[in-house]
Design a protein around this motif. Structure first.
Motif, PDB file in Angstrom:
ATOM      1  N   LEU A  35       0.804  -1.227   0.000  1.00 36.77           N
ATOM      2  CA  LEU A  35       0.000   0.000   0.000  1.00 36.77           C
ATOM      3  C   LEU A  35       0.833   1.270   0.000  1.00 36.77           C
ATOM      4  CD1 LEU A  35      -2.936  -0.312   2.551  1.00 36.77           C
ATOM      5  CD2 LEU A  35      -3.079   0.278   0.113  1.00 36.77           C
ATOM      6  N   GLY A  37       1.940   4.768   0.366  1.00 36.17           N
ATOM      7  CA  GLY A  37       1.128   5.973   0.542  1.00 36.17           C
ATOM      8  C   GLY A  37      -0.244   5.853  -0.101  1.00 36.17           C
ATOM      9  N   GLY A  38      -0.546   4.721  -0.723  1.00 35.51           N
ATOM     10  CA  GLY A  38      -1.890   4.496  -1.278  1.00 35.51           C
ATOM     11  C   GLY A  38      -2.105   5.084  -2.670  1.00 35.51           C
ATOM     12  N   HIS A  40      -1.094   3.980  -5.823  1.00 35.43           N
ATOM     13  CA  HIS A  40      -1.591   3.002  -6.794  1.00 35.43           C
ATOM     14  C   HIS A  40      -3.012   2.570  -6.410  1.00 35.43           C
ATOM     15  CE1 HIS A  40       2.771   2.233  -7.860  1.00 35.43           C
ATOM     16  NE2 HIS A  40       2.200   2.402  -9.029  1.00 35.43           N
ATOM     17  N   ASP A  57       0.348  -4.013   3.929  1.00 34.21           N
ATOM     18  CA  ASP A  57       1.688  -3.456   4.048  1.00 34.21           C
ATOM     19  C   ASP A  57       2.258  -3.981   5.357  1.00 34.21           C
ATOM     20  OD1 ASP A  57       3.113  -0.768   2.485  1.00 34.21           O
ATOM     21  OD2 ASP A  57       4.034  -1.510   4.335  1.00 34.21           O
ATOM     22  N   ASP A  59       4.416  -2.249   7.020  1.00 38.67           N
ATOM     23  CA  ASP A  59       4.778  -1.062   7.801  1.00 38.67           C
ATOM     24  C   ASP A  59       3.513  -0.438   8.390  1.00 38.67           C
ATOM     25  OD1 ASP A  59       5.548   1.398   8.760  1.00 38.67           O
ATOM     26  OD2 ASP A  59       6.755   1.925   7.008  1.00 38.67           O
ATOM     27  N   ALA A  82       0.353  -6.823   7.284  1.00 34.10           N
ATOM     28  CA  ALA A  82       0.932  -8.168   7.118  1.00 34.10           C
ATOM     29  C   ALA A  82       1.967  -8.135   6.006  1.00 34.10           C
ATOM     30  CB  ALA A  82      -0.169  -9.164   6.751  1.00 34.10           C
ATOM     31  N   ASP A 105       4.430  -3.439  -5.493  1.00 35.97           N
ATOM     32  CA  ASP A 105       5.356  -2.363  -5.902  1.00 35.97           C
ATOM     33  C   ASP A 105       6.494  -2.451  -4.881  1.00 35.97           C
ATOM     34  OD1 ASP A 105       6.509   0.056  -6.601  1.00 35.97           O
ATOM     35  OD2 ASP A 105       4.937   1.285  -5.665  1.00 35.97           O
ATOM     36  N   LEU A 106       7.559  -3.162  -5.255  1.00 35.34           N
ATOM     37  CA  LEU A 106       8.538  -3.631  -4.264  1.00 35.34           C
ATOM     38  C   LEU A 106       9.415  -2.517  -3.677  1.00 35.34           C
ATOM     39  CD1 LEU A 106       9.605  -6.850  -6.210  1.00 35.34           C
ATOM     40  CD2 LEU A 106       7.928  -6.667  -4.364  1.00 35.34           C
ATOM     41  N   GLY A 107      10.143  -2.882  -2.644  1.00 38.86           N
ATOM     42  CA  GLY A 107      11.136  -1.974  -2.075  1.00 38.86           C
ATOM     43  C   GLY A 107      10.561  -1.054  -1.020  1.00 38.86           C
ATOM     44  N   SER A 109       9.374   2.863   0.520  1.00 37.28           N
ATOM     45  CA  SER A 109       8.708   4.098   0.091  1.00 37.28           C
ATOM     46  C   SER A 109       9.629   5.282   0.372  1.00 37.28           C
ATOM     47  CB  SER A 109       7.397   4.274   0.863  1.00 37.28           C
ATOM     48  OG  SER A 109       7.673   4.451   2.240  1.00 37.28           O
ATOM     49  N   ARG A 305      13.036   8.412  -9.011  1.00 33.81           N
ATOM     50  CA  ARG A 305      12.908   7.044  -8.511  1.00 33.81           C
ATOM     51  C   ARG A 305      12.427   6.082  -9.601  1.00 33.81           C
ATOM     52  NH1 ARG A 305       9.472   4.124  -5.894  1.00 33.81           N
ATOM     53  NH2 ARG A 305      10.388   2.705  -4.363  1.00 33.81           N
TER      54      ARG A 305
END
Ligand SMILES: C[S@@+](CC[C@H](N)C(=O)[O-])C[C@H]1O[C@@H](n2cnc3c(N)ncnc32)[C@H](O)[C@@H]1O
Length: 318
Positions: A35, A37-38, A40, A57, A59, A82, A105-107, A109, A305
Motif C-alpha cells: 500500500l 502511501g496508497g 496506486h 503493508d 509497515d 501483514a 510495488d517492491l522496495g 517508500s 525514482r
C-alpha cells in the motif's frame, strides 16, 4: 501531502496492465500488497473503479497513512498489516476467494527513506534500524552486532553486488557501527581508491552496503520468492498479477518465475498428440508486457525514482 509520502511510479502502465483483469473478473476484489502511501490503490479504486481493494503493508505507518487517504472510498477499501509472503493466509482469513488482480510495488517508500529515525538512509544520522515492519525482527544494528566477517562479505556481495565486499565487511566487523552515519563513514574509509574512482559521483560509496543490509534485514528476496510462488494461484481466470521491481535481483526472480509459469508443460515423449490436445500453459504474459515496461521521458523527468522501475505483468489463462 500524499506525494510527499510517496510518489508512485508507472501508474498509467499499472492501470493499463490491470484493466483487462477487472473486465475479465467483474465484481472480484483487487489486492495491493504494498500500500505505501496508497497512490496506486487510489488509481485502482478511482480510475479503474475496482469494486473492492484489499491493501497490505508490513509497515504500520503505511497502513495508517493509506487508510486515511482512502477513507473516502468507504467499505470498498480495507487494510491489513501483514507481509505479502502471507497473502494466501490473509485472504483465507478474510474469506476471500479468487481475486481479479494483485499488485506488488517492491522496495521501500520515500517516506521510509526520508524519515531519518527509520535508519534507512546515510543522508542523516540515526540509529541503524532499517526495518519496514517496526513491530518485529532484528534491526540492522542488531544484525551487525553479531555477524562474522565472512557472512557479511557474502551478504554485501550477493545482495549489494559490492565489489569491495571483503574489505568493507572486515572494517564493519572491527567497529560494529550502530548509527547510519557511523556505518557510512566506515564504508567510505574502507573502500579502495580504485572502487571510489569507479563509482565517482554516480552513487554514494555506502549505497550498495545500505541496500544489501536493508534487503537482508527485511528478508526481501525470501518474501518475494514466497509471494511469486503463491500469488499466481490466487488469481481468477483472466486475473492479472503486476510486479514493479527496482533492482536486478528482484527483476530476475520475477522474470524467471513469470517465464516458467507461462511455459506450456512438456507433452509426454513418444506419444502421438494432435496439436489441439497439446498441454497449454496456465499463465501467459500479455501483449505489450513481454519485456516489462519502464518509465517514459516525462515520468523520468518528474520522478527520479522511476529510473530503475520495471513493471512485469502475468495473466492467468486457465
Ligand atoms: C514502493 S512502496 C509502495 C508505494 C505504493 N505503491 C504507493 O502508491 O504509494 C513499498 C511499500 O511496500 C511495503 N513492503 C515492502 N515489502 C513488503 C512485504 N514483503 N510485505 C508487505 N509490504 C511490503 C513497504 O513497507 C512500503 O510501504
Amino acid at each position: 501531502m500524499s506525494a510527499a509520502y510517496h510518489l508512485p511510479v508507472l501508474v498509467d502502465e499499472v492501470c493499463e496492465g490491470l484493466a483487462p483483469a477487472l473486465r475479465a473478473a467483474p465484481g472480484l476484489p483487487v489486492v495491493d500488497c504494498t500500500l505505501g502511501g496508497g497512490g496506486h490503490a487510489e488509481a485502482i479504486l478511482g480510475r479503474l473503479e475496482a469494486p473492492r481493494l484489499l491493501g497490505l503493508d508490513r509497515d504500520p505507518a503505511a497502513i495508517e497513512f493509506a487508510s486515511q487517504r482512502l477513507a473516502p472510498f468507504g467499505d470498498r477499501f480495507c487494510a491489513t498489516h501483514a507481509p505479502f509472503s502471507t497473502l494466501a493466509e490473509v485472504l483465507a482469513d478474510l474469506g476471500v476467494g479468487p481475486v481479479a488482480a494483485i499488485l506488488a510495488d517492491l522496495g521501500v517508500s520515500s517516506h521510509q527513506l526520508d524519515r531519518r529515525e527509520r535508519g534507512f538512509s546515510f543522508m542523516g544520522d540515526a540509529p541503524l534500524d532499517m526495518r519496514m515492519d517496526t513491530t518485529r525482527g532484528p534491526t540492522a544494528a542488531e544484525v551487525l552486532a553479531t555477524i562474522d566477517a565472512k557472512a557479511l562479505t557474502r551478504l554485501l556481495r550477493e545482495l549489494g553486488e559490492e565489489p569491495d565486499a571483503d574489505r568493507i565487511a572486515k572494517a564493519i566487523v572491527a567497529t560494529r557501527p550502530t548509527t547510519t552515519r557511523a556505518l557510512a563513514e566506515v564504508v567510505e574509509n574502507a573502500m579502495s581508491a580504485r572502487q571510489r574512482r569507479q563509482i565517482g559521483k554516480r552513487i554514494h560509496p555506502a549505497t550498495r552496503t545500505f541496500q544489501a543490509l536493508r534487503i537482508h534485514v527485511n528478508r526481501e528476496l525470501e518474501e518475494l520468492d514466497r509471494f511469486l510462488e503463491d500469488a499466481p494461484e490466487l488469481l481468477a481466470i483472466g486475473g492479472r498479477l503486476a510486479v514493479i521491481t527496482f533492482h536486478s535481483l528482484e527483476d530476475r526472480a520475477t522474470k524467471r518465475r513469470f517465464a516458467a509459469l507461462a511455459r506450456a508443460p512438456e507433452p509426454p515423449r513418444g506419444l502421438p498428440i494432435a496439436a489441439a490436445d497439446l498441454p497449454q500453459a496456465r499463465f501467459r504474459i500479455p501483449e505489450g508486457f513481454r519485456q516489462g515496461r519502464t518509465a517514459g521521458p516525462a515520468e523520468l523527468d518528474a520522478n527520479p525514482r522511476s529510473r530503475s522501475a520495471r513493471l512485469r505483468v502475468l495473466e492467468r489463462a486457465a
